[in-house]
Design an enzyme around this catalytic site. Structure first.
Site, PDB file in Angstrom:
ATOM      1  N   GLU A 270       0.853  -1.196   0.000  1.00 13.10           N
ATOM      2  CA  GLU A 270       0.000   0.000   0.000  1.00 13.10           C
ATOM      3  C   GLU A 270       0.881   1.235   0.000  1.00 13.10           C
ATOM      4  O   GLU A 270       1.871   1.305   0.733  1.00 13.10           O
ATOM      5  CB  GLU A 270      -0.906   0.070   1.233  1.00 13.10           C
ATOM      6  CG  GLU A 270      -2.055  -0.887   1.289  1.00 13.10           C
ATOM      7  CD  GLU A 270      -2.926  -0.640   2.532  1.00 13.10           C
ATOM      8  OE1 GLU A 270      -2.836   0.463   3.119  1.00 13.10           O
ATOM      9  OE2 GLU A 270      -3.672  -1.548   2.914  1.00 13.10           O
ATOM     10  N   GLU A 324     -13.434   5.998  -0.580  1.00 15.77           N
ATOM     11  CA  GLU A 324     -14.369   5.101   0.129  1.00 15.77           C
ATOM     12  C   GLU A 324     -15.134   5.916   1.170  1.00 15.77           C
ATOM     13  O   GLU A 324     -14.628   6.198   2.251  1.00 15.77           O
ATOM     14  CB  GLU A 324     -13.606   3.947   0.772  1.00 15.77           C
ATOM     15  CG  GLU A 324     -12.903   3.061  -0.248  1.00 15.77           C
ATOM     16  CD  GLU A 324     -12.052   1.990   0.400  1.00 15.77           C
ATOM     17  OE1 GLU A 324     -12.614   0.982   0.873  1.00 15.77           O
ATOM     18  OE2 GLU A 324     -10.816   2.167   0.433  1.00 15.77           O
ATOM     19  N   LYS A 327     -15.640   4.792   5.059  1.00 17.06           N
ATOM     20  CA  LYS A 327     -14.521   4.446   5.935  1.00 17.06           C
ATOM     21  C   LYS A 327     -14.530   5.341   7.169  1.00 17.06           C
ATOM     22  O   LYS A 327     -14.723   6.560   7.071  1.00 17.06           O
ATOM     23  CB  LYS A 327     -13.179   4.591   5.210  1.00 17.06           C
ATOM     24  CG  LYS A 327     -12.895   3.504   4.189  1.00 17.06           C
ATOM     25  CD  LYS A 327     -11.434   3.476   3.796  1.00 17.06           C
ATOM     26  CE  LYS A 327     -10.585   2.833   4.878  1.00 17.06           C
ATOM     27  NZ  LYS A 327      -9.191   2.614   4.436  1.00 17.06           N
ATOM     28  N   GLU A 333      -8.874   9.329   5.280  1.00 15.99           N
ATOM     29  CA  GLU A 333      -9.161   7.913   5.051  1.00 15.99           C
ATOM     30  C   GLU A 333     -10.181   7.705   3.933  1.00 15.99           C
ATOM     31  O   GLU A 333     -10.193   6.662   3.286  1.00 15.99           O
ATOM     32  CB  GLU A 333      -9.673   7.262   6.337  1.00 15.99           C
ATOM     33  CG  GLU A 333      -8.606   6.986   7.368  1.00 15.99           C
ATOM     34  CD  GLU A 333      -7.651   5.881   6.930  1.00 15.99           C
ATOM     35  OE1 GLU A 333      -8.094   4.942   6.246  1.00 15.99           O
ATOM     36  OE2 GLU A 333      -6.459   5.960   7.267  1.00 15.99           O
TER      37      GLU A 333
END
Length: 388
Positions: A270, A324, A327, A333
């Site tokens: 990641e 997203e 999240k 995030e």
């Protein structure tokens, strides 16, 4: 003659056996991949995601579970996918080999060979986490998953791994000072020992973004996002670093060397940069996200190594494919996506994406509601037409 034939056979066997897993199990094509997170209610359906990945020529992806809808959608795509076995399963699987076999039979085997499942990530960021009980069960869980694959004759096709966060390190600066935490080593060493036996690389989640926001007063932003800067000099290795990403990878190599595994490859599982953040998340802007991800993509496509491992091309999965929206945590995030929910690019890093035909048209958000099926078909049709 028989004596000579025996030793010739033994010599050939010694050449082949130690390398068999390393050569056969290869969970990464090229150097560039992307993480396909799905903690959202407005992202395209998996079928459209496959079309998007193929249009962007992305050949590697990771998911954080083994969702059957996703795995079916990837059938015949040629895209290599690493599935995730969540942390919540580790305790059970660590003490129950049959449970590991059942999991593989249910979530992996039925989709082969049509879907190119190239790896299973057992847990995520376990060592160094706030749950030491999970540290103890990681190695047994990893071994049981590998043994399950072995029982099903899949070890030559599917790699078993476990990605780590930077929390496993006691020090990473300068890169040559990279070393694992003493508290982590009793669990890390047996894991690395097993991975070295089966040919699995060391997977690390490396985020210059997180390092920068933790100390923006002392870290040069340009150093973090691949722009011109003085860089750093590592006096021990006499190597110069002009970006933090390379330094993080080489700190991992240094830590592996100190632990006795200097020949193990490092892959970045990641990395990314948030395009939005809270007030205390310095640098979380569209401009910086675009700069980091564009320059990182260029760097990876050159298939170059790092200063300390110049002959080993760096491989990385970018986080993430989409923003997203569900999240938890800080604003950042929810804003790591390369693409928006409608399939258009969040910013320009060289991908064409899928854009609406009208500048004023609404986003093609696909929400979980009664019209989901119709919306999914509409999005898929739009992707198909525009890609052609």
């Amino acid at each position: 003659m028989g004596f000579f034939s025996f030793f010739l056979w033994l010599f050939i066997l010694l050449l082949i056996v130690p390398l068999s897993n390393v050569l056969v199990v290869r969970a990464f094509t090229g150097t560039y991949g992307v993480n396909y997170g799905r903690i959202a209610d407005n992202i395209p359906p998996p079928e459209s995601v496959v079309t998007l990945l193929k249009a962007a020529k992305i050949k590697n992806t990771r998911i954080y579970d083994a969702d059957h809808e996703v795995l079916r959608a990837f059938k015949g795509s040629g895209i290599e996918i690493i599935v995730g076995l969540g942390n919540e399963y580790l305790r059970d699987i660590s003490v129950n080999p049959d449970r590991a076999v059942d999991w593989v039979k249910e979530n992996v085997e039925p989709f082969l060979p049509g879907t190119h499942i190239s790896g299973i990530a057992v847990g995520n960021e376990v060592l160094g986490s706030v749950d030491p009980e999970l540290w103890e069960v990681l190695v047994p869980a990893v071994k049981n998953v590998y043994n399950a694959l072995d029982r099903l004759h899949l070890t030559d096709k599917i790699e078993v791994s476990s990605p780590h966060s930077e929390a496993v390190f006691a020090n990473t600066f300068p890169p040559s000072a990279g070393v694992f935490k003493e508290s982590v080593l009793p669990y890390m060493r047996p894991l690395l020992q097993f991975f070295s036996q089966i040919g699995t690389p060391f997977y690390i989640n490396a985020y210059p973004f997180l390092a920068y926001i933790s100390d923006p007063e002392h870290i040069d932003l340009n150093y973090a996002i691949f722009l011109s800067n003085p860089g750093i000099y590592d006096a021990k290795t006499k190597l110069h670093y002009d970006n933090m990403f390379d330094a993080m990878v080489d700190a991992s190599y240094a830590a592996l060397e100190k632990a006795g595994f200097g020949k193990m490859e490092v892959i970045v599982s990641e990395t990314g940069w948030a395009s939005r953040g809270d007030e205390n998340e310095a640098g979380a802007t569209v401009k910086n996200a675009r700069t980091y991800n564009r320059n990182l993509r260029k760097r990876l496509l050159k298939k170059k190594g790092t200063p300390y491992r110049p002959k080993v091309p760096v491989k990385a999965y970018i986080f993430a494919l989409f923003n997203e929206n569900l999240k938890p945590g800080p604003t950042s995030e929810r804003n790591f996506g390369l693409f928006k929910a409608d399939g258009s690019t969040a910013y320009d890093i060289g991908f064409t994406g899928v854009k609406s035909s009208s500048a004023t048209s609404s986003h093609l958000s696909i929400k979980v509601c009664g019209l989901q099926g119709l919306a999914q078909m509409a999005f898929a049709a739009l992707v198909f037409v525009l890609i052609l």
